[in-house]
Design a protein around this motif. Structure first.
Motif, PDB file in Angstrom:
ATOM      1  N   HIS A 185       0.838  -1.200   0.000  1.00 49.53           N
ATOM      2  CA  HIS A 185       0.000   0.000   0.000  1.00 49.53           C
ATOM      3  C   HIS A 185       0.876   1.254   0.000  1.00 49.53           C
ATOM      4  O   HIS A 185       0.724   2.154  -0.839  1.00 49.53           O
ATOM      5  CB  HIS A 185      -0.897  -0.021   1.240  1.00 49.53           C
ATOM      6  N   VAL A 186       1.809   1.307   0.920  1.00 47.97           N
ATOM      7  CA  VAL A 186       2.695   2.470   1.050  1.00 47.97           C
ATOM      8  C   VAL A 186       3.563   2.641  -0.190  1.00 47.97           C
ATOM      9  O   VAL A 186       3.693   3.746  -0.732  1.00 47.97           O
ATOM     10  CB  VAL A 186       3.583   2.330   2.306  1.00 47.97           C
ATOM     11  N   LEU A 187       4.162   1.545  -0.639  1.00 51.02           N
ATOM     12  CA  LEU A 187       5.110   1.629  -1.745  1.00 51.02           C
ATOM     13  C   LEU A 187       4.450   2.088  -3.038  1.00 51.02           C
ATOM     14  O   LEU A 187       5.055   2.833  -3.823  1.00 51.02           O
ATOM     15  CB  LEU A 187       5.768   0.265  -1.955  1.00 51.02           C
ATOM     16  N   SER A 188       3.196   1.673  -3.271  1.00 47.36           N
ATOM     17  CA  SER A 188       2.528   2.072  -4.513  1.00 47.36           C
ATOM     18  C   SER A 188       2.323   3.583  -4.564  1.00 47.36           C
ATOM     19  O   SER A 188       2.488   4.209  -5.628  1.00 47.36           O
ATOM     20  CB  SER A 188       1.186   1.343  -4.648  1.00 47.36           C
ATOM     21  N   TYR A 189       1.981   4.181  -3.424  1.00 46.65           N
ATOM     22  CA  TYR A 189       1.799   5.633  -3.411  1.00 46.65           C
ATOM     23  C   TYR A 189       3.136   6.370  -3.416  1.00 46.65           C
ATOM     24  O   TYR A 189       3.242   7.475  -3.971  1.00 46.65           O
ATOM     25  CB  TYR A 189       0.947   6.048  -2.203  1.00 46.65           C
ATOM     26  N   TRP A 190       4.157   5.781  -2.811  1.00 48.41           N
ATOM     27  CA  TRP A 190       5.492   6.374  -2.875  1.00 48.41           C
ATOM     28  C   TRP A 190       5.981   6.434  -4.325  1.00 48.41           C
ATOM     29  O   TRP A 190       6.493   7.469  -4.773  1.00 48.41           O
ATOM     30  CB  TRP A 190       6.471   5.578  -2.011  1.00 48.41           C
ATOM     31  N   ASN A 191       5.822   5.349  -5.053  1.00 48.84           N
ATOM     32  CA  ASN A 191       6.259   5.325  -6.457  1.00 48.84           C
ATOM     33  C   ASN A 191       5.501   6.350  -7.282  1.00 48.84           C
ATOM     34  O   ASN A 191       6.066   7.004  -8.169  1.00 48.84           O
ATOM     35  CB  ASN A 191       6.059   3.921  -7.042  1.00 48.84           C
ATOM     36  N   TRP A 192       4.235   6.491  -7.007  1.00 50.88           N
ATOM     37  CA  TRP A 192       3.407   7.477  -7.706  1.00 50.88           C
ATOM     38  C   TRP A 192       3.913   8.885  -7.390  1.00 50.88           C
ATOM     39  O   TRP A 192       3.993   9.741  -8.272  1.00 50.88           O
ATOM     40  CB  TRP A 192       1.958   7.297  -7.264  1.00 50.88           C
TER      41      TRP A 192
END
Length: 288
Positions: free
Chosen positions: A151-158
């Motif tokens: 969850h966190v990583l997907s928004y970080w990459n975005w």
């Protein structure tokens, strides 16, 4: 995410069309959601006094547990702009129009150890749950805990790909400099505090009213209720200590080490590091 939450997320994805003027507020559960709701609503509307009579969860409703529920497909087209929309939904389950529209997304992340402890305390109020069993489920991404790291990583990459559209904050940096990050948040959503407002202490007043100790002491949050899905939930369950590093009072060294090990593996190569190295990486990215 619960089964009902998954169904609601699917309905949101199918029936919500994002606008360029929208502001999506996103967190993983128990990452400081109540606090960031209060801060963002007050920054956007300059009306922190509404918090005296309304829970932050009444002012900014969850799409998947308060808006798109009970087979309802609400008409959100008449909401005044900018529409402020809240969700725990993972980025890959958001409507495609969110990314396509170029709207603003604010994401708040929290140290996974504190996030876990807060989650455990929350669910333990509904059903007794041994912390060892809960820890195993969190580390293995099953049951009600979902997949924190993904969850966190997907928004970080975005955020890395589109920093002008996705603001990625941490609970820890927000706690360390609430006023500074409130100003940054207001600027990001297009409502920067003017020099006159800062001189008059408008932003400082918002910080004071939105402080967790202030919010938790309000009568609306001590005895009030907010409707979620099919029942009213006491507002006071959304307030605990909110202390950075409180995990030390609940986790054994081995439990903490296990979460740290998973975090290191999951975030490896992403540039996403936890504080203090994490904050240095963020500063360097912002200077590019």
């Amino acid at each position: 995410m619960t089964t009902a939450g998954v169904v609601s997320a699917m309905v949101v994805k199918s029936h919500l069309t994002a606008r360029a003027t929208d502001i999506f507020l996103v967190t993983f559960p128990k990452s400081g959601t109540t606090w960031i709701k209060a801060l963002l609503y007050s920054a956007l509307h300059r009306r922190a006094d509404e918090l005296l009579a309304h829970s932050p969860h009444q002012l900014i409703s969850f799409l998947e547990s308060q808006v798109f529920v009970k087979d309802r497909i609400p008409d959100l087209s008449s909401l005044p702009e900018p529409r402020l929309l809240m969700t725990h939904i993972p980025s890959q389950l958001l409507p495609d129009s969110v990314a396509a529209s170029g709207c603003k997304v604010v994401y708040l992340c929290r140290d996974p150890k504190d996030c876990f402890v807060s989650l455990w305390h929350f669910w333990n109020r509904f059903m007794p749950w041994n912390i060892d069993d809960a820890h195993w489920q969190f580390c293995n991404g099953v049951s009600l805990f979902g997949l924190y790291w993904e969850h966190v990583l997907s928004y970080w990459n975005w955020h890395v790909e589109r920093p002008s559209e996705v603001l990625f904050l941490t609970y820890e940096e927000l706690a360390a400099d609430t006023l500074g990050h409130l100003r940054r948040l207001a600027e990001f959503v297009g409502r920067p505090f003017t020099t006159e407002e800062q001189d008059a202490g408008v932003d400082r007043k918002i910080v004071e009213i939105c402080a967790m100790e202030s919010l938790s002491g309000l009568e609306v949050n001590r005895s009030g209720m907010t409707n979620f899905t099919e029942k009213d939930v006491p507002n006071n369950i959304f307030f605990r200590r909110g202390v950075v590093g409180d995990w030390r009072n609940h986790l054994t060294p081995e439990m903490a080490r296990r979460i740290d090990e998973i975090t290191e593996v999951k975030f490896k190569g992403s540039g996403l590091l936890l504080h203090p190295p994490f904050l240095q990486v963020k500063r360097e990215l912002n200077e590019l």
